[in-house]
Design an enzyme around this catalytic site. Structure first.
Site, mmCIF file in Angstrom:
data_model
loop_
_atom_site.group_PDB
_atom_site.id
_atom_site.type_symbol
_atom_site.label_atom_id
_atom_site.label_comp_id
_atom_site.label_asym_id
_atom_site.label_seq_id
_atom_site.Cartn_x
_atom_site.Cartn_y
_atom_site.Cartn_z
ATOM 1 N N GLU A 71 56.981 -19.016 14.443
ATOM 2 C CA GLU A 71 57.185 -17.930 14.107
ATOM 3 C C GLU A 71 58.297 -18.988 12.305
ATOM 4 O O GLU A 71 58.668 -19.680 12.367
ATOM 5 C CB GLU A 71 58.619 -17.440 14.805
ATOM 6 C CG GLU A 71 57.366 -16.753 15.893
ATOM 7 C CD GLU A 71 59.307 -15.844 16.554
ATOM 8 O OE1 GLU A 71 60.314 -16.201 16.152
ATOM 9 O OE2 GLU A 71 58.845 -15.245 17.624
ATOM 10 N N LYS A 77 50.918 -20.732 17.873
ATOM 11 C CA LYS A 77 51.804 -20.376 16.959
ATOM 12 C C LYS A 77 53.087 -20.100 16.959
ATOM 13 O O LYS A 77 53.947 -20.324 17.379
ATOM 14 C CB LYS A 77 51.418 -18.644 17.076
ATOM 15 C CG LYS A 77 52.369 -17.162 16.513
ATOM 16 C CD LYS A 77 51.815 -16.270 16.923
ATOM 17 C CE LYS A 77 52.793 -15.197 17.762
ATOM 18 N NZ LYS A 77 54.830 -15.154 17.762
ATOM 19 N N ASP A 137 51.544 -19.310 22.050
ATOM 20 C CA ASP A 137 53.156 -19.781 21.519
ATOM 21 C C ASP A 137 54.243 -20.651 21.429
ATOM 22 O O ASP A 137 54.445 -20.523 22.566
ATOM 23 C CB ASP A 137 53.800 -18.165 21.938
ATOM 24 C CG ASP A 137 54.383 -17.718 20.888
ATOM 25 O OD1 ASP A 137 54.440 -17.820 19.402
ATOM 26 O OD2 ASP A 137 54.901 -16.025 20.770
ATOM 27 N N GLU A 158 55.337 -8.249 12.423
ATOM 28 C CA GLU A 158 56.241 -7.835 13.299
ATOM 29 C C GLU A 158 57.042 -6.651 12.563
ATOM 30 O O GLU A 158 57.742 -7.207 12.085
ATOM 31 C CB GLU A 158 56.284 -8.798 14.347
ATOM 32 C CG GLU A 158 57.481 -7.557 15.412
ATOM 33 C CD GLU A 158 57.817 -8.754 16.924
ATOM 34 O OE1 GLU A 158 57.150 -9.835 17.208
ATOM 35 O OE2 GLU A 158 58.206 -7.745 17.736
ATOM 36 N N SER A 202 56.523 -13.950 24.577
ATOM 37 C CA SER A 202 57.541 -12.164 24.552
ATOM 38 C C SER A 202 57.314 -12.365 26.675
ATOM 39 O O SER A 202 57.567 -11.726 27.459
ATOM 40 C CB SER A 202 56.535 -11.102 24.937
ATOM 41 O OG SER A 202 54.619 -11.595 25.161
#
Ligand code: KIV
Length: 482
Positions: free
Chosen positions: A125, A123, A94, A192, A56
Site C-alpha cells: 500500500e 502488493k 498482500d 481503491e 482483508s
C-alpha cells in the site's frame, strides 16, 4: 490471450508478463481475493487470472476489526493454501502492516511470500511514500502490485474509510502516487475508493493496468473481495455486487442439518455407506452401542484403517486415541517387518483382530455396524414388509375366509359391511398388540444396550437356553410346552 483457459491448453501458472499482455490486448482484468484452498481452486477453475491473498483476510475471515492486526505468519499460512489450490492463477500476496516499513524488511518478507509460500507477486500500500520499497523489491526480482487511493492499513492516520481524491489537491496527489508507483516498477496497481472520473483519468495516464475496487468502470480491471461476491459476509459494501447469497444458504443448510440430527434422520442410509452390514434393500443396519466385536465373521477394522480413523478423530479430539494409535502403529510395523513370525503379533488385513485388539463400537467411532436388528428398519420399511408378507401369505387369506363367515349374520345387514367392520376390529386389535410388543421390546433392548456388552450377551444366552429348554420339554412330554 483469453482469461479462461481452453481445455486443450496445458495449464501453466500465469506471470506478470501475461497480465501485461491481457492489458495490452485491452482485456478487462478480473481479479478476486482468495484466502483458502477450496475457494482458490474454484476461482482458478473459473479462469480468474489473478488472485489476491489480501490482508482483508483479517476482517472477512479472521474477524479482526482492521487489517492492521494481520501478521506475516497469518498471511503466509493463507497464501500457501491459495497457492496449493491453484494451477494457473497468478497469486499476489498482500504485504501486511509494518512488514515493508523499510526496503530491507520488505525484501525479506516479500522473499518469504515468493520462496516459502509460492506467490508470484506481492502488493504494498502507498504511493510516493512506498516508491522506494517498490523499487527495491522490483530490483530484487519481486513483481509488485501497488495500492493507492484508500489504503486500509493507514486507517489509524486517515481516521476513517472514505472516498479518496475528492478535492483537486487530493486528486493531484493521487495522480502523483500513481506515477510514482509506476516509475518504481510496479506491474499494476489497485485503485481503491476513488471517484470514477479520477480513476479513469489515472488509468489513461498510465502504461500499467489499474485494478479498481470502488473506483468505477474506467479502470483496466476490477478486484472484489470474494466474501462480498458470494454474499458470505455480514456486511456488503456499496461497490460490491453479491452474485450469490451464500450466507443465507449456509444458514439454511446448518438449520436443516441440526433438525435432521435432532430427528435422527442424519446420517441416513446414504451417508452411512456400505461399511457396516446392510438390510436386504442395501440399507445400513443399526448397531448396539457398546457391542464388542468378537467374531471373526463380524467386521473388524484392519489396523491401518483403524489408525486412519483414529487420526481423523484425533483432529476432533477423541481422548485416548493417541495412545492407541501408537500401539497399533507399533503392531503394524511388526507385521510389516520381514521375517517377523510371531503369530500373536501379526495383524490380519481387515479380517479378525487378535483378542487384545478387539474394538468396541465406541472405539471405532460408531461407523462399523456388526449387529443386525429389526429395530433398525425405518417405520415405513417395517410397514411395507409387513404388508407384503400379509397380503402375499395364502395362510392368512385361508384363515380369514374360514374365520369370518362364523361372525356374519345376514339379518344384521349386508355381508360386505360386516366383513369390513370385522376387518377393522382385527386390524385395531393387531395394531394395539403389535405396538405394545414393539414398545416393550424396544424398552428391553434399550435397557440391555445400556448395560455392559457382557450383560447383553448373558441376556441372549438366557433367551436361547429358554428355547432349548422348551424344545427339550416338548420332546420329552410329546406336548407343546407353550
Ligand atoms: O486486502 C485486500 O483484499 C485488498 C483489496 C481491497 C484490493 O487490498
Amino acid at each position: 490471450m483469453s482469461a479462461t483457459p481452453k481445455p486443450e491448453e496445458t495449464v501453466r501458472r500465469l506471470t506478470v508478463v501475461d497480465i501485461g499482455k491481457l492489458y495490452a490486448d485491452g482485456t478487462r482484468i478480473p481479479m478476486l481475493t482468495a484466502y483458502d484452498y477450496p475457494t482458490a481452486q474454484i476461482l482458478d477453475e473459473a479462469g480468474i487470472p489473478m488472485l489476491l491473498v489480501g490482508d482483508s483476510l483479517g476482517q472477512v475471515v479472521l474477524g479482526y476489526a482492521t487489517t492492521v492486526q494481520v501478521t506475516m505468519p497469518e498471511m503466509v499460512h493463507h497464501t500457501k493454501a491459495v497457492v496449493r489450490g491453484t494451477k494457473r492463477a497468478l497469486i499476489v500476496a498482500d504485504m501486511p502492516f509494518l512488514s515493508y516499513a523499510t526496503p530491507d524488511e520488505a525484501t525479506e518478507n516479500a522473499g518469504i511470500f515468493l520462496r516459502e509460500a509460492g506467490a508470484q507477486a506481492v502488493k504494498v500500500e502507498g504511493g510516493v511514500r512506498t516508491a522506494r520499497v517498490i523499487e527495491t523489491l522490483v530490483r530484487a526480482g519481486i513483481p509488485v502490485m501497488g495500492h493507492i487511493g484508500l489504503t486500509p492499513q493507514s486507517i489509524n492516520t486517515a481516521g476513517k474509510i472514505r472516498v479518496q481524491g475528492k478535492t483537486r489537491e487530493q486528486a493531484q496527489s493521487l495522480i502523483a502516487d500513481a506515477l510514482a508507483v509506476q516509475e518504481a516498477g510496479a506491474f499494476s496497481m489497485v485503485l481503491e475508493l476513488v471517484p470514477e472520473q479520477l480513476a479513469a483519468a489515472v488509468t489513461e495516464r498510465l502504461h500499467v493496468p489499474t485494478i479498481g475496487i470502488g473506483a468505477g468502470a474506467g479502470c483496466s480491471g476490477q478486484v472484489q473481495i470474494i466474501t462480498d461476491l458470494i454474499g458470505l459476509g455480514d456486511f456488503i459494501p456499496k461497490h460490491a455486487r453479491p452474485y450469490v447469497r451464500i450466507r443465507e444458504q449456509i444458514r439454511g443448510a446448518a438449520t436443516a442439518y441440526a433438525s435432521d440430527v435432532a430427528a435422527g434422520t442424519f446420517p441416513g442410509p446414504a451417508e452411512t455407506g456400505s461399511r457396516g452390514p446392510v438390510d436386504r434393500a442395501g440399507r445400513a443396519l443399526e448397531r448396539h452401542p457398546g457391542q464388542v466385536h468378537r467374531q471373526p465373521a463380524r467386521r473388524c477394522l484392519g489396523a491401518e484403517q483403524y489408525v486412519g480413523q483414529c487420526r481423523s478423530r484425533l483432529r476432533t479430539g477423541v481422548p485416548g486415541d493417541q495412545h492407541r494409535i501408537g500401539q497399533l502403529q507399533d503392531r503394524t510395523q511388526l507385521q510389516r517387518t520381514p521375517g517377523h513370525h510371531d503369530d500373536d503379533q501379526r495383524l490380519p488385513q481387515g479380517g479378525e483382530l487378535p483378542q487384545q485388539l478387539e474394538l468396541t463400537d465406541r472405539e471405532i467411532g460408531g461407523r462399523q455396524a456388526p449387529v443386525l436388528t429389526a429395530g433398525s428398519l425405518t417405520p415405513w420399511t417395517s410397514w411395507r414388509q409387513g404388508f407384503l408378507v400379509g397380503i402375499g401369505n395364502p395362510k392368512a387369506a385361508l384363515f380369514f375366509l374360514a374365520f369370518f363367515p362364523q361372525f356374519i349374520h345376514p339379518e344384521a345387514g349386508p355381508a360386505w359391511a360386516q366383513v369390513l367392520v370385522l376387518g377393522a376390529v382385527i386390524i385395531a386389535i393387531g395394531t394395539v398388540l403389535d405396538v405394545s410388543y414393539g414398545v416393550f421390546g424396544g424398552l428391553v433392548r434399550a435397557r440391555m444396550a445400556r448395560r455392559s456388552s457382557r450383560g447383553a450377551r448373558r441376556g441372549r444366552i438366557a433367551v436361547g437356553l429358554t428355547y432349548i429348554g422348551l424344545g427339550g420339554l416338548t420332546a420329552a412330554t410329546g406336548h407343546r410346552a407353550a
